[in-house]
Design an enzyme around this catalytic site. Structure first.
Site, short mmCIF file in Angstrom:
data_model
loop_
_atom_site.label_atom_id
_atom_site.label_comp_id
_atom_site.label_asym_id
_atom_site.label_seq_id
_atom_site.Cartn_x
_atom_site.Cartn_y
_atom_site.Cartn_z
CE1 TYR A 1 -4.74 -0.43 1.01
CE2 TYR A 1 -3.71 -2.12 -0.33
CZ TYR A 1 -4.85 -1.52 0.18
OH TYR A 1 -6.09 -2.01 -0.14
CD GLU B 1 -2.74 4.61 -6.42
OE1 GLU B 1 -3.59 5.45 -6.03
OE2 GLU B 1 -2.87 3.39 -6.22
#
Lengths: 221, 343
Positions: A147, A154
């Site tokens: 994550y 991102e």
């Protein structure tokens, strides 16, 4: 009648999960191959087709939740899938200049490993009715690393794409128009970056709670 | 009688408990707690009867007017209650005043001040009549709301958590600015004259109807602030439970027909879904309370809560029923009146 429907549901979900699993497996394989043979600049081109397909297929999961085929609430799948589709179509596909960035590699690898574990886990449960405990452990533990790497990739990609977004004027709606509406994709991207600030710790904490619940439940059984 | 107070984790909240008169009310208990703890004034306290662990029942919240004896089990002269701190509270009047003040001040700011300079537009601009009427309409609306807050609405005893001030102000002030930005924009494109007149005309009628609904609701409650629920009757309340929300929703529709902005319609959709949720909850609550037993009247069957089609959409998205459930789509018996308000 009811058991025939249950069987159909299991068959459909098994096929769905295993097909998407193959898609993501392809993504990981092609990414690593391109990385080794040509370098990080060429990773996107190698994985584009299976990536676009596998990621877009996730839209079906929203449908599954809406019609009650799966138990996951739409409220948690929607933001997750939303951000993935935004990165895949709204940043990578729309702005080719960003495709050669090294963060594309870390993004694609983080996503692929996570999804391979996730889809095979559900594929196992739907097809065979169970999944081994190591699989459960993988599903609820790899996020601890993936994550942060995925989210950083991102955020980084959105940030580095900003100059290209501003220059291209793509997806912008300008006034005047009949509906008195305007939309600036550049400022929307900045707002998207802003959402990551509270969104990421919230999501991470949610996954930690899920992990605690899932792993303690399996210990009890 | 002896009252033992525990926190939700089971720890004793006030060491040694409290000693009160046998005839004491819950309000007296709240006063006593406030005296002992200084910080927890009565509106911050939530007192409930203990629920056995593992039970999924909702705990019974104590009513401040009732006697403590009413909550005692059988002959026992002692009571154990669960205490929860609701956090700092504000009165509803305070909350409403601040949330409505934002739109009342921010919207005219976009109309009167050269705000658009900061967005890169030139100072010179042409103001269309519809933009001026929209300003009057909007400001009248929020001025009306503030007046109703102080002079019409009868709030029950309830207060609202302080955090709601920030949440609600964010909602009203953000949407107010968002809409004001577009309606007063230098590049705003007005709709035709007839459409504008229809929009504002319909909106004004709905605002007046909305005011009348508030008057009807006010008259259901006594002035001493004891709150409680009655079956609303008369005017549009014969058709829908929350006619006040129905008229409010249609009033915003009127504004949007006249001004035609995506921002305004987005606000309409969000506000409608919020009010529909409230209307569904109130409708259910009234139907449950007025079940026809123990001398209570039975709630009229044919009434809908606010607007029929938005109910089903909201209920299904809230997870109450999956969208493909047949119950949702098969025709139901309807009265002639309810057709009028179906969208």
């Amino acid at each position: 009648m009811a058991s025939a429907l249950t069987l159909l549901r299991r068959l459909y979900l098994s096929i769905y999960n295993w097909i998407v699993f193959i898609g993501w497996f392809q993504v990981l394989f092609l990414a690593l191959k391109a990385l080794k043979e040509s370098g990080h600049e060429h990773v996107y081109n190698a994985v584009e087709k299976p990536l676009l397909l596998a990621q877009s297929a996730a839209v079906l999961e929203i449908l599954h939740g809406l019609i009650g085929l799966v138990r996951s609430p739409v409220s948690s799948t929607l933001p997750q899938i939303g951000s993935r589709l935004y990165l895949t179509w709204g940043i990578l596909w729309s702005f080719p200049e960003i495709r050669t960035h090294v963060l594309v590699t870390s993004l694609v690898i983080s996503w692929a490993i996570t999804e391979i574990i996730r889809y095979s886990f559900f594929g196992m449960k739907e097809a065979f009715g169970f999944a081994p405990s190591w699989h459960l452990w993988l599903r609820y533990s790899t996020f601890l690393l993936l994550y942060p790497t995925g989210i950083s990739s991102e955020v980084g990609l959105i940030y580095f794409a900003l100059p290209y977004i501003k220059a291209s004027e793509k997806y912008c709606i300008r006034m005047p128009n009949k509906w008195n509406f305007s939309f600036d994709y550049f400022y929307a991207a900045i707002i998207a970056l802003g959402i990551y600030v509270p969104g990421s710790p919230h999501l991470y904490r949610y996954m930690l709670a899920q992990r605690k619940r899932a792993l303690s439940k399996s210990k009890k059984e | 009688m002896k009252v033992t107070l525990v926190s939700r984790s089971g720890r004793e909240f006030i060491k040694g408990g409290l000693e009160l008169n046998d005839s004491a009310t819950v309000a007296d208990l709240q006063e006593a707690i406030h005296k002992r703890t200084k910080k927890f004034y009565p509106s911050r306290q939530r007192l409930t009867l203990p629920v056995p662990s593992g039970s999924r029942e909702r705990p019974v919240v104590l009513n401040y007017k009732k006697n403590l004896k009413d909550y005692c089990d059988g002959n026992e002269n002692s009571l154990t209650l669960v205490f929860k701190d609701l956090g700092p509270q504000v009165s509803y009047r305070t909350l409403f005043f601040f949330e409505y003040l934002g739109p009342l001040i921010l919207y005219p700011a976009f109309y009167y001040f050269p705000v658009y300079k900061f967005f890169g537009y030139e100072e010179k601009r042409v103001i269309h009549p519809v933009q001026t009427y929209a300003l009057y309409y909007w400001c009248f609306h929020y001025f009306k709301r503030i007046m109703e807050t102080f002079f019409v609405h009868r709030f029950s005893h309830a207060t609202s958590p302080l955090s709601n001030v920030f949440r609600n102000c964010a909602y009203y002030w953000s949407f107010g600015s968002y809409i004001a930005y577009y309606v007063n924009h230098p590049l705003y494109t007005p709709v035709g004259d007839l459409q504008m007149k229809i929009g504002f005309g319909f909106g004004v009628v709905c605002q007046l109807a909305n005011f009348y609904c508030h008057i009807i609701l006010k008259n259901l409650r006594s002035p001493d602030g004891s709150g409680g629920y009655q079956i609303p009757r008369g005017f549009l309340f014969n058709i829908v439970t929350c006619a006040n929300y129905t008229t409010e929703i249609y009033q915003w529709l009127g504004f949007n027909i006249a001004t035609q902005t995506v921002a305004g319609y987005v606000f309409l959709v969000v506000a409608t879904s919020i009010m529909t949720n409230w209307a569904l909850a109130k409708h259910r609550r009234l139907k449950k309370l007025f079940d026809g037993k123990d001398g209570r009247p039975k709630y009229p069957r044919s009434r809908r809560s606010a607007i029929a089609c938005s109910e089903t959409l909201v209920a299904s998205s809230a997870g109450a029923q999956p969208l493909l459930s047949p119950r949702l789509w098969l025709p139901r018996r309807r009265s002639a009146y309810s057709i009028v308000l179906y969208c």
